[in-house]
Design a protein around this motif. Structure first.
Motif, PDB file in Angstrom:
ATOM      1  N   LEU A  78       0.852  -1.186   0.000  1.00 22.59           N
ATOM      2  CA  LEU A  78       0.000   0.000   0.000  1.00 22.59           C
ATOM      3  C   LEU A  78       0.885   1.232   0.000  1.00 22.59           C
ATOM      4  O   LEU A  78       1.902   1.287   0.701  1.00 22.59           O
ATOM      5  N   LEU A  79       0.483   2.263  -0.750  1.00 21.30           N
ATOM      6  CA  LEU A  79       1.253   3.493  -0.825  1.00 21.30           C
ATOM      7  C   LEU A  79       0.874   4.455   0.302  1.00 21.30           C
ATOM      8  O   LEU A  79      -0.011   4.173   1.104  1.00 21.30           O
ATOM      9  N   SER A  80       1.545   5.604   0.334  1.00 19.93           N
ATOM     10  CA  SER A  80       1.563   6.446   1.530  1.00 19.93           C
ATOM     11  C   SER A  80       0.194   6.926   2.000  1.00 19.93           C
ATOM     12  O   SER A  80      -0.160   6.757   3.172  1.00 19.93           O
ATOM     13  N   ALA A  81      -0.586   7.561   1.117  1.00 17.50           N
ATOM     14  CA  ALA A  81      -1.870   8.114   1.548  1.00 17.50           C
ATOM     15  C   ALA A  81      -2.844   7.007   1.918  1.00 17.50           C
ATOM     16  O   ALA A  81      -3.581   7.104   2.903  1.00 17.50           O
ATOM     17  N   THR A  82      -2.870   5.933   1.133  1.00 18.40           N
ATOM     18  CA  THR A  82      -3.742   4.802   1.434  1.00 18.40           C
ATOM     19  C   THR A  82      -3.328   4.132   2.733  1.00 18.40           C
ATOM     20  O   THR A  82      -4.171   3.749   3.551  1.00 18.40           O
ATOM     21  N   ALA A  83      -2.025   4.003   2.937  1.00 20.75           N
ATOM     22  CA  ALA A  83      -1.530   3.377   4.168  1.00 20.75           C
ATOM     23  C   ALA A  83      -1.905   4.188   5.395  1.00 20.75           C
ATOM     24  O   ALA A  83      -2.205   3.625   6.456  1.00 20.75           O
TER      25      ALA A  83
END
Length: 326
Positions: A78-83
């Motif tokens: 998962l990438l930063s904003a989603t994480a």
């Protein structure tokens, strides 16, 4: 690299890396995998493809064993904003998947790559020309995952002799795969919206500088690192790499050279802005240059020219049309 398993193959990096590696090493030598299947995706159509949930350790081992892979490129995460929106899911997927992939590499004697990120830095990190080795105290779950991942890869190298390698990527810009939940995704969206609408509302504030890289340079960096002589690698798992440091208005200025009527305004997202504010303004890639010859080909001007040309083709536009006028 002779037989390569790529996890997260239908994501932003994987979509292009699989195709480039198949051109270099042969279609049958690169096994694409992802938790989902997209029958019309080039990575699915052009060579071996397997459904793989990276939290399934047994399933990953069986696929790697089936194809007798000697290299694992682990991209699923998962990438930063989603994480940040789903921190527990991010921990379970990002860290659980990484441990599983490292264990398969250990058991089968595979060379191993996984990307880190400028998200591994935090507010206490020097903001300008961030050194290769410096304080890392991130304030996001994504950043915590990346620091832990860097250390875990170091551990598997020193403890078990796994040939682990990695890059701290900046924001990656691509015309192939759509944005996937990253803080720097504005730098992809702005090109689409420039062509579609002639304007863009940016969720990152004016004057916010972050490192960026065009996807062709990122793919070349992965392959160059994986092909590098292991005896030259001192830092191994977390090389700083970058091509440019830019703020939203810099992208807008370059786009206006091609689309003079383009306009940008700012509707700042507090969550993604806080993430961006915790990252460096610019990082120092000297170690990557000295140890394995890293070099970026695309600066902001050259990337913008290529990005707009490729997107016009993708969106089926003529050189002067935007979607809004079609």
């Amino acid at each position: 690299m002779k037989k390569i398993l790529v996890t997260g193959s239908l994501g932003q990096i994987g979509s292009e890396l699989v195709m480039k590696m198949r051109e270099i090493y042969g279609a049958d030598q690169v096994i694409a995998s992802d938790i989902r299947n997209m029958d019309d995706h080039p990575a699915v159509q052009s060579g071996p493809f397997e459904i793989l949930d990276v939290t399934d350790a047994k399933g990953m081992y069986e696929i790697a064993k089936k194809y007798q892979v000697d290299t694992i490129i682990h991209l699923a995460a998962l990438l930063s904003a989603t994480a940040e929106a789903k921190p527990l899911l991010a921990w379970n997927l990002n860290m659980g998947g990484l441990v599983n992939a490292l264990e398969v590499a250990r058991e089968l004697g595979c060379q191993f790559f996984t990307p880190s990120s400028i998200g591994a830095f935090g507010p206490a990190t020097p903001k300008d020309h961030t050194p290769q080795v410096t304080i890392q105290r991130p304030t996001t779950m994504y950043g915590v995952n990346k620091v832990a991942g860097e250390l875990l890869c170091d551990y598997y190298y020193h403890k078990f002799g796994v040939d682990t390698r990695g890059l701290r990527f900046p924001g990656l810009i691509s015309y192939v795969a759509p944005p996937g939940g990253g803080t720097t995704d504005y730098a992809v969206e702005i090109y689409y919206e420039a062509l579609r609408k002639g304007r863009y509302s940016c969720y990152i504030a004016k004057g916010t500088y972050m490192d960026m890289m065009y996807m062709p340079d990122a793919l070349n960096a992965i392959i160059a690192l994986m092909e590098a002589d292991t005896s030259r690698l001192k830092h191994r798992n977390a090389y700083n790499v970058t091509a440019m440091s830019a703020a939203p208005e810099d992208f807008a200025a370059e786009i206006k050279k091609h689309i003079p009527e383009f306009e940008i305004d700012y509707r700042v997202d507090p969550v993604r802005q806080s993430i961006a504010d915790s990252w460096p303004n610019s990082i120092d890639p000297t170690a990557a240059r000295e140890e394995w010859g890293f070099k970026a080909e695309f600066d902001l001007e050259k990337m913008t020219t290529d990005m707009l040309a490729k997107l016009r083709q993708k969106l089926d536009l003529t050189s002067k049309e935007t979607v809004a006028t079609v």
